[in-house]
Design an enzyme around this catalytic site. Structure first.
Site, PDB file in Angstrom:
ATOM      1  N   ASP A 139      13.266  -0.421  47.674  1.00 30.72           N
ATOM      2  CA  ASP A 139      13.821  -1.046  46.468  1.00 30.72           C
ATOM      3  C   ASP A 139      12.807  -0.968  45.336  1.00 30.72           C
ATOM      4  O   ASP A 139      11.697  -1.489  45.441  1.00 30.72           O
ATOM      5  CB  ASP A 139      14.173  -2.509  46.761  1.00 30.72           C
ATOM      6  CG  ASP A 139      15.076  -3.115  45.697  1.00 30.72           C
ATOM      7  OD1 ASP A 139      14.854  -2.844  44.502  1.00 30.72           O
ATOM      8  OD2 ASP A 139      15.991  -3.871  46.062  1.00 30.72           O
ATOM      9  N   SER A 175      21.425  -9.101  44.306  1.00 30.95           N
ATOM     10  CA  SER A 175      20.388  -9.020  43.289  1.00 30.95           C
ATOM     11  C   SER A 175      20.324 -10.327  42.495  1.00 30.95           C
ATOM     12  O   SER A 175      20.121 -11.394  43.065  1.00 30.95           O
ATOM     13  CB  SER A 175      20.645  -7.805  42.385  1.00 30.95           C
ATOM     14  OG  SER A 175      19.592  -7.582  41.490  1.00 30.95           O
ATOM     15  N   HIS A 187      17.550   0.021  45.263  1.00 28.57           N
ATOM     16  CA  HIS A 187      18.196  -1.220  44.810  1.00 28.57           C
ATOM     17  C   HIS A 187      19.705  -1.082  44.657  1.00 28.57           C
ATOM     18  O   HIS A 187      20.423  -2.066  44.827  1.00 28.57           O
ATOM     19  CB  HIS A 187      17.583  -1.655  43.474  1.00 28.57           C
ATOM     20  CG  HIS A 187      17.967  -3.045  43.061  1.00 28.57           C
ATOM     21  ND1 HIS A 187      17.563  -4.168  43.746  1.00 28.57           N
ATOM     22  CD2 HIS A 187      18.734  -3.503  42.037  1.00 28.57           C
ATOM     23  CE1 HIS A 187      18.036  -5.255  43.169  1.00 28.57           C
ATOM     24  NE2 HIS A 187      18.767  -4.875  42.124  1.00 28.57           N
TER      25      HIS A 187
END
Length: 288
Positions: A237, A173, A266
């Site tokens: 996501d 991320s 996610h």
């Protein structure tokens, strides 16, 4: 990532723009620290103390095996680092993952995951907290996280005598941002990008088609200089759209077969069996 308020939008499009302010609003959500790093009676070694919020899943013996210390970055912040030595009985790889974790967590919360992943992959894991996270001093900014990972990289090389070709940079991320920046500047064994983002503006405004001088985290401009790369992304996501991972993959000059996890969001890719299977295949069979 957080959404932008009207004042933030005004700051973004003011003259000149305020990219550092937008970066902090978009990406950085340091949690309340779940651990502390304290020197022992000799002052030469640091001890790790986890709070209940760290949700440690292993024994005290395994916790004591985690090595922690502080290192100063080029921007003057002292950041916390953690080394997880692989203790599994399966064949151990020569590689060490330099892991840049995602948002809203710190080393304490990640420690159990690191121990488990190290054992399942047969690798050592070295990680660090961004400035302003956990026991790291300072504030999280774009420039600081670039300095943070570089200090961690140099510390891994010098303290543990790990050569660059045996270091795999792993970013998750927001952690893909410093990972890509470091990989653009230094040779390493490989790069793994888990739920990467193209740039800050492209997350906040999905219809953005070009790069602007005031954009933050411009990974899309750096990725063509990074190789080899494994990209991992969930197709559902809800934070960083799957299109980001796909575009990053398409811009990599030498990307391996990606892992698109059907139905994953996610924060749950690690729960799918193909996650560890793909990492193991990449590390043990596809790298030199």
């Amino acid at each position: 990532m957080a959404t932008l308020s009207f004042p933030d939008l005004c700051r973004l499009f003011c003259c000149p723009p305020c990219p550092a302010h937008i970066a902090s609003k978009l990406a950085f959500i340091p949690p309340d620290p779940t651990y502390s790093v304290m020197p022992d009676e000799t002052g030469n070694k640091y001890m790790l103390h986890l709070t209940d919020r760290a949700e440690w899943q292993y024994s005290e013996r395994e916790q004591q095996a985690l090595e922690v210390f502080l290192v100063r970055t080029s921007r003057g912040n002292r950041v916390a680092c953690m080394h997880v030595k692989c203790t599994t009985t399966v064949p151990v790889s020569k590689y060490t993952l330099l892991f840049s974790h995602g948002n809203a967590v710190d080393l304490g919360q990640m420690s159990s995951f690191y121990v488990g992943l190290s054992a399942r992959l047969g690798v050592n894991i070295f990680s660090y907290d961004y400035s302003g996270y956990g026991a790291s001093a300072g504030h999280p900014t774009e420039k600081n996280i670039y300095a943070d990972i570089e200090a961690a990289f140099q510390s891994l090389r010098q303290r543990y005598s790990v050569s660059p070709e045996h270091i795999i940079l792993y970013g998750q991320s927001i952690g893909t941002v410093p990972t890509i920046d470091l990989a653009k500047k230094y040779e390493c064994g490989a790069v793994i990008l888990h739920s990467p983002l193209l740039s800050g503006l492209r997350v906040a405004f999905p219809d953005t088609k070009r790069s602007w001088c005031f954009d933050v985290f411009p990974s899309i401009e750096k990725i063509p200089k990074v190789t080899p790369v494994l990209v991992i992304h969930g197709t559902e996501d809800e934070v960083i759209d799957f299109s980001h991972g796909l575009a990053i993959y398409e811009q990599c000059p030498r990307a391996v077969e990606p892992l698109w996890v059907e139905g994953a969001g996610h924060n749950d890719i690690e729960l799918y069996s193909q996650y560890v299977e793909r990492l193991r295949q990449f590390i043990h069979n596809e790298l030199p």
